[in-house]
Design a protein around this motif. Structure first.
Motif, short mmCIF file in Angstrom:
data_model
loop_
_atom_site.label_atom_id
_atom_site.label_comp_id
_atom_site.label_asym_id
_atom_site.label_seq_id
_atom_site.Cartn_x
_atom_site.Cartn_y
_atom_site.Cartn_z
N THR A 123 34.73 40.99 52.72
CA THR A 123 34.64 41.94 53.81
C THR A 123 35.35 43.25 53.49
O THR A 123 34.93 44.30 53.91
CB THR A 123 35.25 41.34 55.08
N MET A 130 40.59 35.29 44.39
CA MET A 130 41.59 34.39 44.97
C MET A 130 42.89 35.13 45.27
O MET A 130 43.50 34.94 46.31
CB MET A 130 41.84 33.26 43.98
N ASP A 185 43.14 38.23 45.97
CA ASP A 185 42.85 39.07 47.12
C ASP A 185 43.01 38.29 48.42
O ASP A 185 43.61 38.77 49.38
CB ASP A 185 41.43 39.62 46.99
N VAL A 186 42.50 37.07 48.42
CA VAL A 186 42.62 36.21 49.62
C VAL A 186 44.09 35.88 49.87
O VAL A 186 44.60 35.98 50.99
CB VAL A 186 41.81 34.91 49.44
N LEU A 187 44.78 35.46 48.82
CA LEU A 187 46.17 35.04 48.98
C LEU A 187 47.05 36.20 49.46
O LEU A 187 47.97 36.01 50.26
CB LEU A 187 46.70 34.48 47.66
N ASP A 190 46.32 38.46 51.42
CA ASP A 190 46.17 38.69 52.87
C ASP A 190 47.31 38.03 53.64
O ASP A 190 47.60 38.39 54.77
CB ASP A 190 44.87 38.06 53.38
N ASP A 191 47.92 37.03 53.01
CA ASP A 191 48.98 36.27 53.67
C ASP A 191 50.27 37.11 53.68
O ASP A 191 50.79 37.47 52.63
CB ASP A 191 49.21 34.98 52.87
N PRO A 192 50.76 37.43 54.88
CA PRO A 192 51.96 38.26 54.93
C PRO A 192 53.20 37.59 54.35
O PRO A 192 54.23 38.23 54.16
CB PRO A 192 52.14 38.54 56.43
N GLU A 193 53.08 36.29 54.03
CA GLU A 193 54.23 35.61 53.41
C GLU A 193 54.20 35.73 51.90
O GLU A 193 55.07 35.19 51.21
CB GLU A 193 54.25 34.14 53.84
N ARG A 223 49.65 44.08 45.96
CA ARG A 223 48.86 45.05 46.70
C ARG A 223 49.36 46.45 46.36
O ARG A 223 50.56 46.68 46.22
CB ARG A 223 49.01 44.84 48.20
#
Lengths: 263, 433
Positions: free
Chosen positions: A14, A142, A144-146, A148-151, A200
């Motif tokens: 997305t 992967m 990129d997905v990980l 996304d996790d603010p942790e 990021r």
């Protein structure tokens, strides 16, 4: 069983977001490359180059760019896994010899990931996968997905390719016959590994430079430094990207992108 | 830091298939796992003479009475096992193609299971953007190697060494089900299929995909059996007794399961009724040892806390059941108990915890997805599966382990956890609609 290997269309992400290369490393053993290294000794691991090479490239990245292990995840890709260990264990069983508990301990990539986690205090998720697709594409997706996790702040992605005996060669020949994949031409005792530490662009202000890596569908900026690309097998793209952004200092083959990454 | 996943897309379970040593489908699990009846028996698949035990949770040689809920062929496992025992084929008979046959049978079962539970069914297979994720290890690779110690030996008919590659099973599953999209095989041992589910949840929740099929399978075979024996991990008394003072180790078991995960919105659009929601997930590493768990269950607690924060209930006040990893080893069960206490300092003693490995055995790479299904069935059936083989309490295991007898209740939320070599831990929170 006849299997067809089709390249499945990737699902669109997305919001493809730029990732930052925080550190990168490559290592090879027994390949005949100029920058081959002696196999590093890794306590508790025997016989196979898989875990020592995986640890070597991971350690270089994590040392070059230290960070919070609680906010770091690790993903390791290897198409065939540690075939040296699997082959040794199987040969022992078939020949009626006693199983070697050390081979049991290192039978999955979890073991070297666990060792890595202890040495670098990494408590984020660590996992390993096998894919017939390009592991670089999958690992970047992967990460990129990980991220996304603010942790999580950082994801270390790495890949390993081993040479092997006749059985491993037969595996590659069969895959090539089914799909047209290249057959890696590594000597039996050789191995290659590559790692890239990713974050990021807007997250880690200490990043040496933003090196945008598009995740979905776009071309990854790769400067090929290998004259023997066939050796790189399934991790070719990953290895070449890591080589292009390499941050270790034990080689003189750094590229323009590497220099850029240190600005 | 708390993630605001409530704003993200809800993840639902809209179909599943499962097969264990008890047989095919939920009714087999009801008679076995949910009745507290272990499936352990001496295995005849290979010569167990060299090993300390002959016992595993294996399907009987003739699994008559397989009870797929909608008449789905439940004989794939029998066929695979017959091939395994066929000397002419040797061990290669249970290569990826054999596993794939079982897996496909089970994964295909999700359609009938959806109807069984009253869902509207629909063509999940036709959904674009669907993914196939599978958790499995390198056991097939080892079998293929073992089957051919010398390349000069005749090859089993139809046996491809390439089927030993982990990614092949995901490809076979994807091809067999007609799935499009990414195909990944997670290879991280006993959390592999749980990791696949977590990854799929992240992708669906973030809007990257609509549907994913996650599966995992392990069938007991000699090489892994021998390795666990060499590590002195197998129980000496033919039983798995998690959290009990008498526990002496784990036993392996047959298990295969597949689940269809889907965004609530997508399920609604196609008229599918969600069986359950996945409301939390977490994964963390011990940073302690390559094989042993952290003695205080630190990574497990961390994974659980992540999952519960995501579920909007960091204290665990809403949790009605925990399906534990509970291997029955000295190392795991005490550490897991302490990890759960650390995760739920207020509520640990009031939450029922059970290990269904006491009946199914340890399913290795398939443990995550099979126990995910069992946990979901506990929510749907209103019965908590017991910890079978429970003898006397161990002072270091001091929670409510639902000993030996199933417990009727009306759970709304449940947690399932898994752990693996290298200190990997996963946690998934399910909720009844």
């Amino acid at each position: 069983m006849t299997t067809t290997h089709t390249t499945a269309p990737r699902s669109p992400l997305t919001s493809p977001t730029a990732l930052t290369v925080l550190a990168a490393a490559t290592a090879s053993h027994g390949t005949g490359r100029d920058d081959d290294i002696a196999l590093p000794k890794l306590p508790g691991f025997v016989e196979s180059a898989f875990s020592p090479l995986a640890y070597e490239v991971a350690a270089r990245c994590l040392t070059a760019h230290p960070g919070d292990g609680d906010r770091t995840a690790v993903a390791l890709a290897s198409l065939t896994g540690d075939t040296t260990t699997a082959d040794l264990a199987s040969s022992r069983m078939v020949s009626g010899r006693v199983h070697n508990p050390l081979l049991f301990m290192q039978a999955t990539a979890n073991s070297v990931l666990g060792h890595m986690s202890r040495e670098f205090g990494i408590t984020g998720q660590m996992f390993s996968l096998s894919t017939l697709a390009d592991p670089l594409t999958e690992l970047l997706a992967m990460a990129d997905v990980l991220l996304d996790d603010p942790e999580l702040d950082r994801v270390l992605v790495l890949g390993v390719e081993l040479g092997g005996g006749e059985r491993v060669a037969a595996v590659h020949r069969e895959l090539a016959a089914d799909s047209g994949r290249p057959v890696p031409s590594l000597p039996a005792k050789a191995g290659l590994a590559a790692a890239i530490l990713l974050g990021r662009a807007d997250h880690d202000t200490s990043a040496p430079a933003t090196v945008a890596v598009a995740v979905a569908g776009a071309q990854v900026p790769i400067n090929s430094t290998s004259g023997a690309a066939d050796q790189l097998g399934s991790i070719r793209s990953l290895f070449e990207l890591a080589a292009a952004h390499r941050t270790d200092t034990d080689t003189d083959t750094d590229t323009e992108s590497h220099t850029h990454a240190h600005q | 830091m708390t993630r605001e996943v409530r704003e993200a897309r809800a993840v639902t379970v809209t179909g599943y298939g499962v097969q264990t040593a008890f047989g095919v489908g939920p009714e087999a699990l009801r008679r076995g796992v949910f009745a507290g009846v272990p499936a352990f028996r001496p295995t005849t698949r290979f010569d167990t003479g060299p090993y300390r035990t002959a016992v595993a949770a294996v399907a009987p040689a003739d699994p008559a009475g397989s009870d797929s809920p909608d008449g789905v062929d439940g004989w794939a496992l029998r066929d695979a096992l017959q091939r395994c025992g066929d000397a002419a084929l040797g061990m290669a008979g249970l290569g990826a193609d054999g596993q794939a046959a079982v897996l496909l049978g089970v994964a295909g079962d999700h359609r009938s299971v959806t109807r069984y539970w009253g869902g509207a069914g629909g063509s999940v297979e036709a959904s674009p953007g669907e993914l196939s994720y599978i958790g499995r290890g390198s056991d097939v690779a080892r079998r293929a190697h073992a089957a051919e110690p010398q390349m000069s030996q005749p090859r089993a008919p139809g046996a491809h060494l390439a089927d030993a590659v982990p990614a092949q099973l995901a490809e076979l599953l994807g091809d067999g089900l007609g799935l499009v999209g990414t195909r990944l095989a997670f290879t991280n041992a006993c959390v592999a299929s749980a990791a696949a589910i977590i990854h799929a949840c992240r992708l669906i929740s973030s809007g990257r995909i609509d549907v994913a099929v996650c599966a995992g399978g392990y069938l007991v075979e000699e090489e892994t059996f021998g390795k666990f024996d060499s590590g002195r991990a197998l129980a000496r008394d033919g039983m798995v007794r998690p959290f009990s003072a008498e526990r002496s180790g784990l036993l392996l078991g047959d298990g295969v399961a597949a689940v269809v995960l889907e965004s609530a919105e997508h399920a609604r659009r196609r008229g599918a009724r969600p069986l359950a929601s996945v409301v939390g997930w977490g994964a963390a590493t011990d940073a302690h040892h390559i094989a042993q768990p952290h003695p205080e269950g630190a990574g497990l607690a961390r994974a659980v806390q992540q999952a519960m924060r995501l579920a909007g209930d960091p204290d665990g006040a809403s949790l009605d059941y925990i399906n534990a990893h509970g291997t029955g080893t000295k190392y795991n069960d005490g550490a897991e108990t302490r990890g759960l206490r650390a995760a739920f300092p207020k509520f640990a003693e009031s939450i029922p915890v059970s290990s269904t490995k006491s009946t199914t055995g340890h399913l290795l790479e398939a443990a995550g997805v099979v126990e995910f299904v069992i946990t979901m069935l506990a929510l749907l059936n209103g019965v908590l599966p017991p910890t079978a083989g429970f003898g006397s309490p161990d002072p270091e295991c001091d929670l409510d382990y639902v000993p030996n007898e199933p417990r009727p209740t009306e759970p709304l939320r449940a947690l399932t956890v898994n752990a693996a070599f290298g200190g990997a831990n996963t946690a998934l929170v399910l909720e009844r609609p």
